[in-house]
Design an enzyme around this catalytic site. Sequence first.
Site, short mmCIF file in Angstrom:
data_model
loop_
_atom_site.label_atom_id
_atom_site.label_comp_id
_atom_site.label_asym_id
_atom_site.label_seq_id
_atom_site.Cartn_x
_atom_site.Cartn_y
_atom_site.Cartn_z
N HIS A 1 0.81 -1.22 0.00
CA HIS A 1 0.00 0.00 0.00
C HIS A 1 0.84 1.26 0.00
CE1 HIS A 1 0.13 0.91 4.41
NE2 HIS A 1 0.16 -0.39 4.55
N ASP B 1 5.95 0.76 7.21
CA ASP B 1 4.52 0.60 6.91
C ASP B 1 4.07 1.73 5.98
OD1 ASP B 1 1.90 -0.28 6.95
OD2 ASP B 1 1.48 0.45 8.96
N GLU C 1 -5.05 1.81 2.65
CA GLU C 1 -5.06 0.63 3.51
C GLU C 1 -5.28 1.03 4.97
OE1 GLU C 1 -3.43 -2.55 6.16
OE2 GLU C 1 -2.78 -0.46 5.98
N GLU C 2 -4.68 2.16 5.36
CA GLU C 2 -4.61 2.50 6.79
C GLU C 2 -5.95 2.90 7.40
OE1 GLU C 2 -2.36 1.60 8.45
OE2 GLU C 2 -0.41 1.82 7.48
#
Lengths: 459, 459
Positions: free
Chosen positions: A265, A277, A311-312
């Site tokens: 992502h 991330d 995504e988050e």
Amino acid sequence: MLALISLLAAPPYSPEIAARLVGSALTDGVAYARAAELTDGIGPRLSGSAGAEAAVKWAVQRFRDDGLDVRTEPVKVPHWVRGEERGEVLPARNRSGHLLALTALGGSPGTPQGGISADVVEVRSIAELQSLGDKARGKIVFFNHSMSTAGGKTGYGEASPLRNHGPAEAAKVGAAGALVRSLATASLRDPHTGATTFPDGAPKIPAAAVAVEDAELLHRLLQRGPVQVRLGLGCRTLPDADSANVVADARGREKPDEVVLLGAHLDSWDLAQGAVDDAAGVAVVMEAARLIAQLPQRPRRTVRAVLFMNEENGLAGGKAYAKEHAGEGGRHVAALESDAGAGRPISIGLRAGEGAQALLTPWLQPLETLGVADFGGEAGGADIGPLAALRVPFVGVQQDVSRYFDYHHSAADTLDKIRPFDLAQTAAAVAWVAYALAEMPDALPRPAAPAARGVGGRP
Amino acid sequence: MLALISLLAAPPYSPEIAARLVGSALTDGVAYARAAELTDGIGPRLSGSAGAEAAVKWAVQRFRDDGLDVRTEPVKVPHWVRGEERGEVLPARNRSGHLLALTALGGSPGTPQGGISADVVEVRSIAELQSLGDKARGKIVFFNHSMSTAGGKTGYGEASPLRNHGPAEAAKVGAAGALVRSLATASLRDPHTGATTFPDGAPKIPAAAVAVEDAELLHRLLQRGPVQVRLGLGCRTLPDADSANVVADARGREKPDEVVLLGAHLDSWDLAQGAVDDAAGVAVVMEAARLIAQLPQRPRRTVRAVLFMNEENGLAGGKAYAKEHAGEGGRHVAALESDAGAGRPISIGLRAGEGAQALLTPWLQPLETLGVADFGGEAGGADIGPLAALRVPFVGVQQDVSRYFDYHHSAADTLDKIRPFDLAQTAAAVAWVAYALAEMPDALPRPAAPAARGVGGRP
């Protein structure tokens, strides 16, 4: 010796291609360079932000440079912005006040000007909250479940529902606000953010993560008497924004309509550069696709890199991809998501039908020396999760995540946390696994239909 | 067996008193409870703040409760306040901007409204700065010397001059500002503050510590091209404030005019509770003095606990004590400072005249099981440093400092970093060493006159 060697079956793959893919990933430094571009070059990439849009443009350009067929697929994303934030334990008889190290959870509403002040009530679980009955009304509910790292687990799966759903549950019982102990395996007073979800139409309350130290402070103070906290959050949700997934194909030479999907992502939280991330995953997927695209001969099937948006805090990209490609479920022969940081690879995860492991095993021989030829762990991912309904086989390159939750969703998720050789090993493993899935004569058997509860990974 | 035991010389001390002091410190939990009062109860204690004054009042009350003769001795202290602070790397061609995790150094002036913006020039040392000639003029000088923990050292002694003196040296060559890499052995994006010193009348420039991660970011960006930073600091220096050292005596039974001084400092930095720096030391000294004061029979000499004010940013308390008691140098038979965190004790440090070690050795037997009966390491301390000129023997209980600079001067210096049993062991060792120094028939021989460069510890 010659006799012995001749006893070994000829491998089902080309050792030259294996050496080229693995050797290139381990020596060219491209994955790390891409991670640096996305972090130092672009920075934080929360959905709806300028950084997220810059990341889309950058990814399109890089995929084009790499010789892939690239397009964007539109995604409407939530647009949440943070603003100023401040929390303090108010002074009490015989004790001073304390500033709290905290940060709003994504999706939280802001507080009114001047903040809210209320007594704190501590719970260890949503069940404990529900057992309080009316006692949480008007209070700030403090979720203080610590992450247990016992047994080599990260504890994230057990603790994350408190962050995701705790504030909404607290709102239901009339709480004024929520504080959640950061989901963290290390802390130097740095709070870890993350999404919290309020169902449509349900009440919303301001919700923040406190640093582990501040959770322990609240716990200690509460043992001695009532604790009142003032919480001021300037966060708010703007209208949904236009964004995109980036989809790049290395078309297969024989079966171009059959797709091996590699996902990661593009978006990140706003507190840092989003290095582990998920710039790491983006870099791994890009490098695997690039190396495969640049082989003298493409594998049989198409290798598709998908860099998902959001995504988050919403999974809009994953949902949009699954919806857009719902009719092509049968053409997706495998999906792999890279969203577990930059640690070295340690095993292969598999979620497929009977016989998949036996089919894949002989192809994993080139990863034996890297220590990644054994099966272990779950395969899945938040973005590819919706593809489970289409019975797409999931394959995973499992990584060492022992430090992942030290940094995850915090201001400390910066490029220095990526060790280039660890990242290169994961890129090598993903490149080879992707090639194998695209080249093996028979595709993996499909898994049984999924249970109602999905198989997504960690948002 | 009886014969063997009878061969051992009778100890020069009372084993009952040793057992009582050590056993009490290891079991009563009072040192940790005091550290909790000073941190959770009072909080940050920078000189001139309400917290510092509350700490003075608290210490007076606790010493009185403990049965000591307590008084305050006035100290005029600098009064520096932090204010808002913000730093950012400005956007450049092909790269976005970046927020910097930074915090003003104590003593820094603020910036004008709107901050200062300037190109960054990186140096590894003050010598490198001086070699730049005119190239630092108008720039923000970035001191990027990392702390080396090689060889079991903390690296603080080597790196701290950059923080203490680097900004003043940069101001001398016409720099607009200074950024100093945090003096830290671990980092999760948390900057470490500390004092910086500008000589009277010399130019002053705004100076801040950046987190280790941000130092590495600046370094990476500078390798690729010019980097411009905007720095906004709201800190300022108010008029000096009235404060105090707290001095508490357990008067000796035979030689009350001879003093064994146990020092620690009440003040702390403002970013956190000041748990390891130096609530731990305060708690250790208080517990040692309390246990000795409550013995059925006092030792020969007076044991004096001195809780100094302003160790962190001026040493006004240490200087005031030495000045006030300059005529009594001969009466101070030993001084011990506890200002190295809450780690377990590991050895005894000594700075005294010839024969001191032999004199002290037989008295250390009760610490053998705790592993603290060997000599090693320096004895000293920033607050007692000025007493070196009076040739006061220094004794130290050396502690494990392997994690100390993970937290030192940062927002992460919170009570949870103190392990109660480690603290209790140090309190036990200090209590016994203090008793021994106060009870042994002959005082330690005095050291030679000190070299011009003092023997102070770390501010």
